[in-house]
Design an enzyme around this catalytic site. Structure first.
Site, mmCIF file in Angstrom:
data_model
loop_
_atom_site.group_PDB
_atom_site.id
_atom_site.type_symbol
_atom_site.label_atom_id
_atom_site.label_comp_id
_atom_site.label_asym_id
_atom_site.label_seq_id
_atom_site.Cartn_x
_atom_site.Cartn_y
_atom_site.Cartn_z
ATOM 1 C CG HIS A 1 -0.314 -0.065 2.552
ATOM 2 N ND1 HIS A 1 0.492 0.930 3.066
ATOM 3 C CD2 HIS A 1 -0.385 -1.016 3.537
ATOM 4 C CE1 HIS A 1 0.878 0.619 4.277
ATOM 5 N NE2 HIS A 1 0.372 -0.569 4.587
ATOM 6 C CB CYS B 1 1.176 -3.857 5.217
ATOM 7 S SG CYS B 1 -0.386 -4.568 5.800
#
Length: 229
Positions: A136, A144
């Site tokens: 992202h 992440c």
């Protein structure tokens, strides 16, 4: 405190971020494809991440080819956790293993995001828990792969164009490091026997991919990845 990278936008987001990515990055991304004799209308991609190098590599090929070539490298902006697989919700670990993109979020609270299918069959066989692992934008993370808003625009376009070319599952391979025999010896003392045994298992996939540069076909048996040559 957030314990995963749930990227759902809570507030009303009206800007078309995919269109912004197209407007600002499409020429750049297409020029890179041209450089490698590839086309956005006939594209497959494969992503490989190395945690200790904070590096995400983009491999690509035309849809009719079998062999991938590396066309771009990006720096991962931030990292949480340590080397070793993700095992539990909230452990802040980035997964390690063989995954694919299973969702596109054009309205992410991290600008744009690409969901990874953690937990996969291997993780489920080990009873690992957790969810919402993404590649992202922005530069913050709890497990992440944050790439910054500017770079996720490019990565999102590569993935979107591959999807529009018919690629249903974009592979994402996440390794703790470049899994050479030398690095395996270097990092062995930093982890327990269980983690090192897991690393020996995924090293097989690392070596096979770098030998053939083809998408890996895997299955899970007895809590191990099996690589089908």
């Amino acid at each position: 405190m957030n314990t995963n990278c749930n990227t759902s936008e809570k507030n009303t987001q009206t800007e078309d971020r995919v269109q912004i990515a197209e407007d600002t990055k499409a020429i750049l991304v297409q020029e890179n494809l041209d450089l490698h004799q590839l086309n956005s209308n006939n594209l497959n991609i494969l992503l490989v991440a190395y945690k200790d190098l904070d590096k995400l590599s983009v491999f690509a090929k035309s849809t009719e080819d079998r062999t991938y070539k590396r066309i771009k490298e990006y720096k991962i902006c931030a990292r949480s956790g340590q080397l070793g697989p993700k095992k539990a919700e909230g452990d802040r670990q980035v997964p390690e293993g063989f995954y694919h993109i299973n969702r596109f979020n054009p309205k992410s609270k991290f600008y744009l995001s690409l969901g990874i299918n953690y937990p996969n069959a291997y993780d489920l066989s080990k009873n690992y828990t957790g969810s919402d692992i993404f590649i992202h934008g922005k530069c913050e993370t709890v497990g992440c792969l944050p790439m910054t808003d500017e770079l996720i625009k490019e990565i999102y376009l590569y993935a979107l164009w591959a999807k529009e070319s018919g690629q249903e599952k974009v592979p994402v391979y996440i390794f703790p490091f470049e899994m050479t025999d030398e690095n395996m010896k270097k990092y062995k003392s930093q982890v327990d026997e269980s983690t090192f045994s897991f690393w020996q298992n995924i090293q097989e996939g690392y070596q096979l991919f770098h030998k053939k540069h083809q998408e890996l076909e895997t299955k899970v048996e007895n809590q191990k990845y099996i690589f089908i040559s």
